[in-house]
Structures are given as C-alpha cells and as structure tokens.
Design a protein around this motif. Structure first.
Motif, PDB file in Angstrom:
ATOM      1  N   ALA A 142       0.836  -1.208   0.000  1.00 39.82           N
ATOM      2  CA  ALA A 142       0.000   0.000   0.000  1.00 39.82           C
ATOM      3  C   ALA A 142       0.868   1.254   0.000  1.00 39.82           C
ATOM      4  N   HIS A 143       1.941   1.254   0.774  1.00 45.04           N
ATOM      5  CA  HIS A 143       2.847   2.401   0.815  1.00 45.04           C
ATOM      6  C   HIS A 143       3.533   2.598  -0.535  1.00 45.04           C
ATOM      7  N   LEU A 144       3.994   1.487  -1.120  1.00 40.93           N
ATOM      8  CA  LEU A 144       4.682   1.589  -2.414  1.00 40.93           C
ATOM      9  C   LEU A 144       3.732   2.051  -3.512  1.00 40.93           C
ATOM     10  N   SER A 145       2.490   1.592  -3.470  1.00 39.85           N
ATOM     11  CA  SER A 145       1.498   2.016  -4.467  1.00 39.85           C
ATOM     12  C   SER A 145       1.186   3.501  -4.321  1.00 39.85           C
ATOM     13  N   ALA A 146       1.054   3.959  -3.064  1.00 39.54           N
ATOM     14  CA  ALA A 146       0.785   5.380  -2.813  1.00 39.54           C
ATOM     15  C   ALA A 146       1.945   6.242  -3.291  1.00 39.54           C
ATOM     16  N   ALA A 147       3.174   5.759  -3.057  1.00 36.63           N
ATOM     17  CA  ALA A 147       4.359   6.508  -3.493  1.00 36.63           C
ATOM     18  C   ALA A 147       4.400   6.606  -5.015  1.00 36.63           C
ATOM     19  N   ALA A 148       4.134   5.489  -5.677  1.00 35.96           N
ATOM     20  CA  ALA A 148       4.147   5.491  -7.147  1.00 35.96           C
ATOM     21  C   ALA A 148       3.047   6.390  -7.697  1.00 35.96           C
ATOM     22  N   ALA A 149       1.861   6.334  -7.085  1.00 36.14           N
ATOM     23  CA  ALA A 149       0.737   7.150  -7.561  1.00 36.14           C
ATOM     24  C   ALA A 149       1.026   8.633  -7.388  1.00 36.14           C
ATOM     25  N   GLY A 150       1.553   9.031  -6.227  1.00 36.53           N
ATOM     26  CA  GLY A 150       1.835  10.440  -5.971  1.00 36.53           C
ATOM     27  C   GLY A 150       2.893  11.001  -6.900  1.00 36.53           C
ATOM     28  N   ALA A 151       4.002  10.263  -7.049  1.00 39.50           N
ATOM     29  CA  ALA A 151       5.091  10.741  -7.905  1.00 39.50           C
ATOM     30  C   ALA A 151       4.664  10.769  -9.374  1.00 39.50           C
ATOM     31  N   THR A 152       3.941   9.739  -9.810  1.00 42.41           N
ATOM     32  CA  THR A 152       3.496   9.682 -11.206  1.00 42.41           C
ATOM     33  C   THR A 152       2.524  10.814 -11.524  1.00 42.41           C
ATOM     34  N   LEU A 153       1.574  11.047 -10.632  1.00 42.90           N
ATOM     35  CA  LEU A 153       0.596  12.120 -10.853  1.00 42.90           C
ATOM     36  C   LEU A 153       1.296  13.472 -10.979  1.00 42.90           C
ATOM     37  N   ALA A 154       2.248  13.736 -10.072  1.00 43.09           N
ATOM     38  CA  ALA A 154       2.966  15.012 -10.120  1.00 43.09           C
ATOM     39  C   ALA A 154       3.764  15.152 -11.409  1.00 43.09           C
ATOM     40  N   LEU A 155       4.431  14.098 -11.828  1.00 42.06           N
ATOM     41  CA  LEU A 155       5.227  14.149 -13.063  1.00 42.06           C
ATOM     42  C   LEU A 155       4.337  14.367 -14.290  1.00 42.06           C
ATOM     43  N   LEU A 156       3.178  13.728 -14.312  1.00 43.83           N
ATOM     44  CA  LEU A 156       2.257  13.887 -15.441  1.00 43.83           C
ATOM     45  C   LEU A 156       1.710  15.318 -15.509  1.00 43.83           C
ATOM     46  N   VAL A 157       1.391  15.885 -14.340  1.00 46.07           N
ATOM     47  CA  VAL A 157       0.894  17.266 -14.315  1.00 46.07           C
ATOM     48  C   VAL A 157       1.996  18.236 -14.713  1.00 46.07           C
ATOM     49  N   ALA A 158       3.207  18.006 -14.186  1.00 46.73           N
ATOM     50  CA  ALA A 158       4.335  18.886 -14.499  1.00 46.73           C
ATOM     51  C   ALA A 158       4.661  18.864 -15.992  1.00 46.73           C
ATOM     52  N   ALA A 159       4.433  17.715 -16.637  1.00 45.54           N
ATOM     53  CA  ALA A 159       4.717  17.588 -18.069  1.00 45.54           C
ATOM     54  C   ALA A 159       3.539  17.995 -18.940  1.00 45.54           C
ATOM     55  N   ASP A 160       2.459  18.533 -18.324  1.00 41.70           N
ATOM     56  CA  ASP A 160       1.249  18.954 -19.036  1.00 41.70           C
ATOM     57  C   ASP A 160       0.518  17.804 -19.710  1.00 41.70           C
ATOM     58  N   ILE A 161       0.790  16.569 -19.288  1.00 36.93           N
ATOM     59  CA  ILE A 161       0.068  15.423 -19.835  1.00 36.93           C
ATOM     60  C   ILE A 161      -1.311  15.322 -19.184  1.00 36.93           C
TER      61      ILE A 161
END
Length: 319
Positions: A142-161
């Motif tokens: 659960a912790h690893l999934s939350a970490a992946a979700a948070g980092a991925t979401l931020a990277l996608l937003v930062a890249a305007d995807i």
C-alpha cells in the motif's frame, strides 16, 4: 481596573502572537518548500488551527449573521467563540501580509532572474521531499502504491500530460480550492500545488498588480486597473473557501484513517514535483551548459537553505 488592564494587554499579546504565526505560515506557503501546516506543527498551534478551521461551518456562520437580533446574540457569541475567530482573523491577516510581500518579490524575480528563482525553488522542493520522506515507511504494498501514484501524478501534471479541465476562471477557482487546502496540511505547500498547476507566476503577478492598483486608487488611480486582477484574486479566494470546507476535510479524514499511506502519497507528490519549476526556466532560456550549471547552483543553494532550516528547528516530521 488593574485586572482589566492586564486582560487587555494579554489579549493584545495573543493577537500579535497569532499575527506572527500567520507571517510564518504565509512565508512558508508562499515558497514551495516547507508547508504552512508543517510550520504550525513546529510552532505548536496545529491542533488549534485544525479545530478552528473545522468549526467554520455554514450553521455557525448563519448564527453569527443572525446576531443582530437581541434574542440571537447569545448564540452568535457562542458561535464566534467556537470558530475561534480571535485566533483565525489575526492569523489570516499575517498570512496575507507575508503572501503579498513574497508574491511581489517572486513576480519581479520571475521576470528578471528566472534561473535564480526557479532553480532555488527546485532545490527547496527536492530537499523538502528528502527531509519529510526520512521519517516515512515504504515497506508495505500500500505504501509503495501510494508513493508510485503520488510521484506519477505530479510528473504527469508537471509535463502537461494531465491538465485541469477548462481554462481561465475555472482553473483559477480549482487551483484556489486545492492550494489553500494544502496550506493547512502538514507536508505539502500551497505554492507547490500552484507551480505544479502552472499558476504560480500568473497568480503572483495578479496579486501584486491588485495590491499596487489598490494603493494607486487611494491616490486617484483607475478603478479599472483594480477590477481585472481583483477578479482573479476573488476567484482564487472563493475557491479557497470552498476547498477549506470540502477538499481539506477529505484529506484530513484520510490522514485520520490511513495516515501512513496518505503521508507517503503527499510526500511522493512533492518528490514528483521537483522538475516542475524547470519548465519556467525553459520558457525563458535555452538549455545551454551555462543555464544548466546556474540552475544546479541555485538548486544547491535552495537545498542548503532547507536543510539548514531543518537543522535549526530540529527536523521536519509530517507525523
């Protein structure tokens, strides 16, 4: 008489203390590093802040508005005490003071020295993710999934995807709802959310323009100069009010029920946001060797400042 005078002095000291707390929170939230919520934890008033914000309900607001009638004044006074406005109002004024001052500085530096200001922000964000992440566990799925979700979401937003739906007023309103909610949460800064959404420089410019136009208006300036940026500020504040009574409550509920996983998600969101300020540098300068070296130097300075602050206060712990 002496007792009344002592009470008055005590009340004024409390007002000044709350105003000082607001200055500290506002300064933290105006810069994408340590959040205002973390500052509240460090200074020991986070519990009071959350209790006061949670008490801001429509029912109590209506009770205060009905206080004009003599029969309702007792309930109105009770509602005012429950909302702790004697604390929230000077705290809010202090926050606004700090945000206005820093927004004006950021607005100027973003135009004249983008490499310096956004390189510095990159270092602040990266160092804050490290400082906050040290105390968290990443052991369970659960912790690893939350970490992946948070980092991925931020990277996608930062890249305007991934983008907010709509534009203009809709984006400003939603950005206000999310960013002001983040201001009272430990671990994530409201200004970081604005950088991630691409609204930080724009809103800093609008707030500075609104304040300057308001000051000019007192000296005979144009009302039209106030209206345009004033509309943007009003939309942002309206979104913030809605966010405080909706999004902030949802996140606080998540912290109460699944604190570890929620904190991992929030800190991973910060980590994934590290590249976001670099977009502003890329818009102003080509990525030459000199630009990259200067950006790295300012990022290192930002990280040093954050780690020095962490050392002075004894560590940043989102728990």
């Amino acid at each position: 008489m002496a007792h009344e005078r002592t009470d008055i002095v005590g009340d004024r000291i409390e007002l000044l203390r709350a105003y000082g707390y607001g200055l500290c929170m506002g300064a933290a939230d105006a810069l994408p590093g340590v959040s205002g919520g973390t500052v509240a934890l460090l200074l020991g008033f986070y519990g009071r802040l959350i209790a006061a914000v949670t008490a801001l309900t429509p029912r109590r607001g209506i009770a205060v508005l009905r206080g004009y009638h003599p029969e309702n004044r007792s309930r109105a006074r009770e509602a005012l005490l429950e909302m702790d406005l004697q604390f929230l109002v000077p705290l809010g004024v202090g926050m606004v003071t700090a945000v206005v001052l820093i927004a004006d500085i950021v607005s100027s530096l973003a135009e004249s020295h983008p490499v310096a200001i956004f390189g510095f922000f990159t270092g602040l964000i990266a160092a804050s993710a490290i400082a906050l992440g040290r105390s968290l566990e990443f052991s369970s799925p659960a912790h690893l999934s939350a970490a992946a979700a948070g980092a991925t979401l931020a990277l996608l937003v930062a890249a305007d995807i991934v983008q907010l739906p709509g534009g203009g007023p809709v984006v400003i309103f939603v950005a206000g709802a999310i960013a002001i909610s983040a201001m009272i949460l430990p671990g994530i800064s409201g200004s970081l959310i604005l950088i991630l959404l691409g609204q930080y420089v724009f809103l800093s410019d609008e707030l500075s323009a609104f304040v300057r136009a308001g000051a000019d208006l007192l000296g005979g300036g144009s009302l039209a100069a106030v209206t345009d940026p004033g509309t943007t500020v009003a939309l942002f504040v309206a979104g913030g009010v809605i966010g405080l009574v909706t999004i902030a409550r949802v996140v606080r509920a998540a912290l109460a029920r699944h604190r570890g996983v929620t904190l991992v998600f929030l800190v991973s969101l910060i980590a994934g946001s590290v590249p976001a300020p670099l977009h502003n540098i890329g818009e102003a300068h080509a990525w030459t060797t000199e630009t990259m070296a200067l950006t790295a130097a300012w990022a290192a300075l930002g990280a040093i400042v954050l780690f020095a602050l962490e050392h002075l206060v004894g560590g940043f712990d989102p728990e």
